[in-house]
Design an enzyme around this catalytic site. Structure first.
Site, mmCIF file in Angstrom:
data_model
loop_
_atom_site.group_PDB
_atom_site.id
_atom_site.type_symbol
_atom_site.label_atom_id
_atom_site.label_comp_id
_atom_site.label_asym_id
_atom_site.label_seq_id
_atom_site.Cartn_x
_atom_site.Cartn_y
_atom_site.Cartn_z
ATOM 1 N N ASN A 26 -10.354 -0.472 0.881
ATOM 2 C CA ASN A 26 -8.886 -0.398 0.803
ATOM 3 C C ASN A 26 -8.428 -0.956 -0.546
ATOM 4 O O ASN A 26 -8.553 -2.151 -0.801
ATOM 5 C CB ASN A 26 -8.299 -1.212 1.963
ATOM 6 C CG ASN A 26 -6.777 -1.183 2.001
ATOM 7 O OD1 ASN A 26 -6.138 -0.807 1.019
ATOM 8 N ND2 ASN A 26 -6.204 -1.588 3.110
ATOM 9 N N HIS A 40 -2.991 6.819 3.142
ATOM 10 C CA HIS A 40 -3.484 5.533 2.643
ATOM 11 C C HIS A 40 -4.871 5.286 3.218
ATOM 12 O O HIS A 40 -5.132 5.554 4.394
ATOM 13 C CB HIS A 40 -2.512 4.421 3.048
ATOM 14 C CG HIS A 40 -3.040 3.043 2.748
ATOM 15 N ND1 HIS A 40 -3.638 2.731 1.552
ATOM 16 C CD2 HIS A 40 -3.080 1.909 3.507
ATOM 17 C CE1 HIS A 40 -4.018 1.457 1.576
ATOM 18 N NE2 HIS A 40 -3.690 0.941 2.748
ATOM 19 N N CYS A 92 0.820 -1.224 0.000
ATOM 20 C CA CYS A 92 0.000 0.000 0.000
ATOM 21 C C CYS A 92 0.850 1.269 0.000
ATOM 22 O O CYS A 92 0.320 2.367 -0.195
ATOM 23 C CB CYS A 92 -0.940 0.001 1.188
ATOM 24 S SG CYS A 92 -1.875 -1.521 1.347
HETATM 25 O O1 UT7 Z 1 -3.640 -1.714 3.861
HETATM 26 C C1 UT7 Z 1 -2.980 -1.971 5.030
HETATM 27 C C2 UT7 Z 1 -3.402 -3.042 5.845
HETATM 28 N N1 UT7 Z 1 -4.614 -3.142 6.538
HETATM 29 C C3 UT7 Z 1 -5.037 -2.338 7.533
HETATM 30 O O2 UT7 Z 1 -4.597 -1.244 7.734
HETATM 31 C C4 UT7 Z 1 -6.099 -2.865 8.430
HETATM 32 C C5 UT7 Z 1 -5.779 -2.567 9.878
HETATM 33 N N2 UT7 Z 1 -6.731 -3.134 10.797
HETATM 34 C C6 UT7 Z 1 -8.016 -2.737 10.871
HETATM 35 O O3 UT7 Z 1 -8.479 -1.896 10.109
HETATM 36 C C7 UT7 Z 1 -8.858 -3.312 11.979
HETATM 37 O O4 UT7 Z 1 -8.036 -3.997 12.884
HETATM 38 C C8 UT7 Z 1 -9.980 -4.269 11.471
HETATM 39 C C9 UT7 Z 1 -11.041 -3.479 10.728
HETATM 40 C C10 UT7 Z 1 -9.391 -5.330 10.560
HETATM 41 C C11 UT7 Z 1 -10.655 -4.947 12.647
HETATM 42 O O5 UT7 Z 1 -11.169 -3.985 13.542
HETATM 43 P P1 UT7 Z 1 -10.862 -4.083 15.099
HETATM 44 O O6 UT7 Z 1 -11.589 -2.995 15.727
HETATM 45 O O7 UT7 Z 1 -9.365 -4.113 15.258
HETATM 46 O O8 UT7 Z 1 -11.518 -5.445 15.483
HETATM 47 P P2 UT7 Z 1 -10.838 -6.759 16.081
HETATM 48 O O9 UT7 Z 1 -9.972 -7.427 15.063
HETATM 49 O O10 UT7 Z 1 -10.230 -6.418 17.420
HETATM 50 O O11 UT7 Z 1 -12.105 -7.627 16.322
HETATM 51 C C12 UT7 Z 1 -13.155 -7.237 17.217
HETATM 52 C C13 UT7 Z 1 -14.300 -8.215 17.063
HETATM 53 C C14 UT7 Z 1 -13.846 -9.674 17.069
HETATM 54 O O12 UT7 Z 1 -14.821 -10.429 17.747
HETATM 55 P P3 UT7 Z 1 -14.584 -10.851 19.278
HETATM 56 O O13 UT7 Z 1 -13.311 -11.635 19.283
HETATM 57 O O14 UT7 Z 1 -14.493 -9.565 20.040
HETATM 58 O O15 UT7 Z 1 -15.799 -11.657 19.585
HETATM 59 C C15 UT7 Z 1 -13.889 -10.042 15.618
HETATM 60 O O16 UT7 Z 1 -14.115 -11.421 15.413
HETATM 61 O O17 UT7 Z 1 -14.946 -7.988 15.803
HETATM 62 C C16 UT7 Z 1 -15.058 -9.234 15.129
HETATM 63 N N3 UT7 Z 1 -15.038 -8.982 13.685
HETATM 64 C C17 UT7 Z 1 -16.162 -8.705 12.994
HETATM 65 N N4 UT7 Z 1 -17.428 -8.590 13.376
HETATM 66 C C18 UT7 Z 1 -18.324 -8.280 12.430
HETATM 67 C C19 UT7 Z 1 -13.968 -8.947 12.843
HETATM 68 N N5 UT7 Z 1 -14.378 -8.660 11.603
HETATM 69 C C20 UT7 Z 1 -15.729 -8.502 11.673
HETATM 70 C C21 UT7 Z 1 -16.719 -8.195 10.719
HETATM 71 N N6 UT7 Z 1 -18.003 -8.084 11.152
HETATM 72 N N7 UT7 Z 1 -16.423 -7.964 9.432
#
Ligand code: UT7
Length: 326
Positions: A279, A249, A111
């Site tokens: 993204n 980004h 990216c």
């Molecule tokens: O291009 C460069 C690379 N990518 C990035 O920059 C992405 C960077 N990361 C992020 O944007 C975020 O970490 C995410 C959007 C991927 C995830 O958001 P988060 O607030 O960090 O959530 P998390 O991974 O801590 O997950 C929180 C909860 C989890 O459930 P539990 O364990 O709390 O029960 C996940 O399983 O949200 C759950 N979860 C979802 N729920 C509904 C993860 N994805 C989803 C989803 N819908 N799509």
């Protein structure tokens, strides 16, 4: 050799026609529009096509905007992480589609690829290349597991392009008188880096799907964006208040907001498109830049801060003075 005057004379964008909304994804995945909007800022994304097709379309728009065609381009740089195939470089296809006269190569810095490409393009101009078409294009949907909610809601497809021309390469330069005092384009300060120890946080095996440790990438992304943008500004002798437009980004609105907050750059000076594109990796910065330029948000002399981070983990920031080759 004295440094030539140059500027960004054209820009363009290309997005697939197919729109996939959060509600569409929620029909197949255990997710919801509310979760995706509040955790990422994304409302919909565009999916479909090939990098070569989207890159050629964005490049064609950039050339048209500058009143040029491929025969005016001495170098094509295609930043992409999702080339059409392993060999040859996808830039060869784009080179052919646009009838480009000069050289071409692919660049993979995930990216951060477009900003790496910008540094390479400005270097080529400084050493005598008269025009460089720089494209950032990715089709992340090709390497995203449609059944993995942790990545499927984030990644999508698109391309953005800019044309850099020196005064010797601009057709307009021969036809128009230079307005007095018009600032030239310049890359004032840059910061490129990679932390290879974080290699496994985000990746994709040949033939496989992307895997990502989302929250760790998130934490690092905020830190890296702030430290890298700060370094590029310091090398430019500028402060956050001097920035007319910040083009980060487009991965997650919460990353952008946290970085803007720490940098002291308000949302009115920040380009955001991810609500409509998701993204798009190497395409995200040029897509946001092209939209801002189309909206008339950039004037000659403006300082534009671009900052990307991605798999690797790579990062790249640059301060671009928007200007004219004339
Ligand atoms: O291009 C460069 C690379 N990518 C990035 O920059 C992405 C960077 N990361 C992020 O944007 C975020 O970490 C995410 C959007 C991927 C995830 O958001 P988060 O607030 O960090 O959530 P998390 O991974 O801590 O997950 C929180 C909860 C989890 O459930 P539990 O364990 O709390 O029960 C996940 O399983 O949200 C759950 N979860 C979802 N729920 C509904 C993860 N994805 C989803 C989803 N819908 N799509």
């Amino acid at each position: 050799m004295s440094a030539p005057r140059w500027g960004v004379t054209g820009w363009g964008a290309a997005l697939p026609t197919r729109v996939v909304t959060n509600a569409d994804l929620a029909e197949k995945l255990d997710t919801s529009d509310e979760w995706v909007r509040t955790r990422t800022g994304i409302r919909e994304r565009r999916v479909g096509g090939l990098v070569s097709e989207l890159a050629a379309e964005a490049g064609r728009h950039a050339l048209a905007r500058a009143g040029c065609d491929g025969s005016d381009v001495e170098l094509l740089i295609l930043a992409t992480t999702t080339p059409d195939q392993a060999v040859p470089a996808t830039s060869s296809k784009v080179h052919h589609a646009l009838g480009i006269a000069g050289g071409a190569y692919d660049l993979n810095a995930a990216c951060a690829g477009f900003v790496y490409g910008l540094v390479a393009a400005a270097g080529a101009i400084a050493t005598g290349t008269s025009s460089v078409l720089l494209v950032g294009a990715d089709c992340l949907s090709r390497i995203t597991d449609p059944l993995d909610r942790s990545t499927a809601v984030l990644f999508a497809d698109g391309a953005g392009a800019i044309l850099l021309q020196s005064s010797t390469g601009s057709r307009e330069a021969a036809e128009l008188d230079a307005p007095p005092g018009m600032p030239a384009g310049a890359l004032l300060g840059t910061d490129l880096g990679v932390d290879g120890t974080a290699y496994e946080l985000l990746g994709c095996e040949h033939g496989g799907y992307m895997t990502m440790e989302g929250s760790e990438v998130f934490r690092r992304a905020v830190r890296i964006t702030v430290s890298s943008a700060t370094a590029a500004l310091a090398r430019s002798g500028l402060k956050p208040d001097d920035v007319a437009l910040f083009v980060p980004h487009q991965a997650n609105l919460r990353i952008i907001e946290a970085a803007c907050d720490r940098l002291g750059i308000g949302s009115e000076r920040t380009a955001v498109i991810l609500d409509r594109t998701g993204n798009t990796s190497a395409a995200s910065i040029p897509l946001a830049l092209a939209e801002a330029a189309d909206a008339g948000r950039l004037s000659a002399g403006d300082y534009v801060l671009l900052s990307g981070f991605g798999a690797g983990m790579t990062w790249a920031s640059a301060v671009l003075r928007w200007g004219s080759p004339l």
